[in-house]
Design an enzyme around this catalytic site. Sequence first.
Site, PDB file in Angstrom:
ATOM      1  N   ASN A  73       0.849  -1.183   0.000  1.00 57.15           N
ATOM      2  CA  ASN A  73       0.000   0.000   0.000  1.00 57.15           C
ATOM      3  C   ASN A  73       0.892   1.243   0.000  1.00 57.15           C
ATOM      4  OD1 ASN A  73      -1.959   1.951   0.382  1.00 57.15           O
ATOM      5  ND2 ASN A  73      -2.472   1.336   2.468  1.00 57.15           N
ATOM      6  N   HIS A 117      -9.396   0.319   5.552  1.00 59.86           N
ATOM      7  CA  HIS A 117      -8.130   0.646   6.196  1.00 59.86           C
ATOM      8  C   HIS A 117      -8.376   1.608   7.350  1.00 59.86           C
ATOM      9  CE1 HIS A 117      -4.036   2.106   6.807  1.00 59.86           C
ATOM     10  NE2 HIS A 117      -3.623   1.047   6.130  1.00 59.86           N
ATOM     11  N   GLU A 155      -4.813  -5.466  10.822  1.00 58.83           N
ATOM     12  CA  GLU A 155      -3.856  -4.386  10.997  1.00 58.83           C
ATOM     13  C   GLU A 155      -4.110  -3.676  12.331  1.00 58.83           C
ATOM     14  OE1 GLU A 155      -2.044  -2.792   7.069  1.00 58.83           O
ATOM     15  OE2 GLU A 155      -3.972  -1.850   7.396  1.00 58.83           O
ATOM     16  N   SER A 164       3.801  -2.136  10.258  1.00 57.83           N
ATOM     17  CA  SER A 164       5.258  -1.983  10.334  1.00 57.83           C
ATOM     18  C   SER A 164       6.003  -3.263   9.954  1.00 57.83           C
ATOM     19  CB  SER A 164       5.683  -1.500  11.723  1.00 57.83           C
ATOM     20  OG  SER A 164       5.125  -0.225  12.001  1.00 57.83           O
ATOM     21  N   LYS A 206      -0.015   4.230  -0.185  1.00 60.16           N
ATOM     22  CA  LYS A 206      -0.701   5.352   0.463  1.00 60.16           C
ATOM     23  C   LYS A 206      -0.552   6.616  -0.412  1.00 60.16           C
ATOM     24  CE  LYS A 206      -0.338   3.119   4.914  1.00 60.16           C
ATOM     25  NZ  LYS A 206      -0.192   3.254   6.386  1.00 60.16           N
TER      26      LYS A 206
END
Length: 252
Positions: A13, A97, A169, A215, A15
Amino acid sequence: MVNPNRKFFVGGNFKMNGTVDMINELINHLNNAKLDGKTEVVVAPPSIYLLQVKEKLTPPAQVAAQNCYTADSGAYTGEISPSQLQDANIEWVILGHSERRSMFGDTDKFVADKTKAAIANGLKVILCVGESQEEREKDITMEVNERQLEAVTKTIEEKDWEHIVLAYEPVWAIGTGLVASPQQAQEVHADLRQWLGQRVSQKVADSIRIIYGGSVNGKNCKELARQPDIDGFLVGGASLKPEFVDICKSAD
C-alpha cells in the site's frame, strides 16, 4: 509455516506517496525481481498512478486501488467507482483501512457496503480490520474486530468471501515502528479464523487468507510468515523500499 492450501499473499500500500518517476522506479525494481508467482503480489498506488502501474507492472503481480465508493457513477466528486476500476482492469481494492475509518469517517456499515459493491463489480477486496492501542489495553481486541467483520457478514453472501483477503492491521502498529509479536499476531489471526468458522462457515474459515499489516519490514517478515494462520502481509512504508521484494519472497 505456510499453509499449502492458502496461497501466500503480499500487498503493498503506497498510500499518498510517489511521483511519476518514483512509481516507475518502484515498479521497475519489482519487475526485475522476476517473481515466480508462488506468492500473490498486489501493489496499491495512489489513484492518479493506477493506469501507469497497470501498464508497466509485469504479471503475475497485480494492481489494487486504495479505496472505492459504493455507486457505479454519479455526482460524487473526488470518488472512484468499482465499475470504473473494473473498466480499467484493476483487479483489487483495499477497503476498511484504519486511516479511512479514523480520518475520513468510514463506518463499519459503509465499509461493508463498499465491499458488496466491489465484489458485485468483479473486484477482489483486501478487507482491513484492527484495534487501536486503547482498545488493546482494554482487552477488547476481538470485540472490535468482530464488530467490524459482523457488518460485512450481514451485507454479503457466503460465496462472496472467496473474493476477500482479510487484513488484520492493529492500528497501534501502523507506521509507528511497533509490531505485534509473531505470537500476538498469530493469536488474533487464529481467533479471526475461528470466529469466521462459527459465524460464516468452516469452509470460509479454512480457505480465507488472513494477512498481517503493521510496520512489516524485511527484518521481521520471515518470523511472522512462519506462523500457521498468517497467510501474508499488507505492507505500508516498506513497500516504497527495495526490501519489499524480500517481503514478497518471505514465504520461500
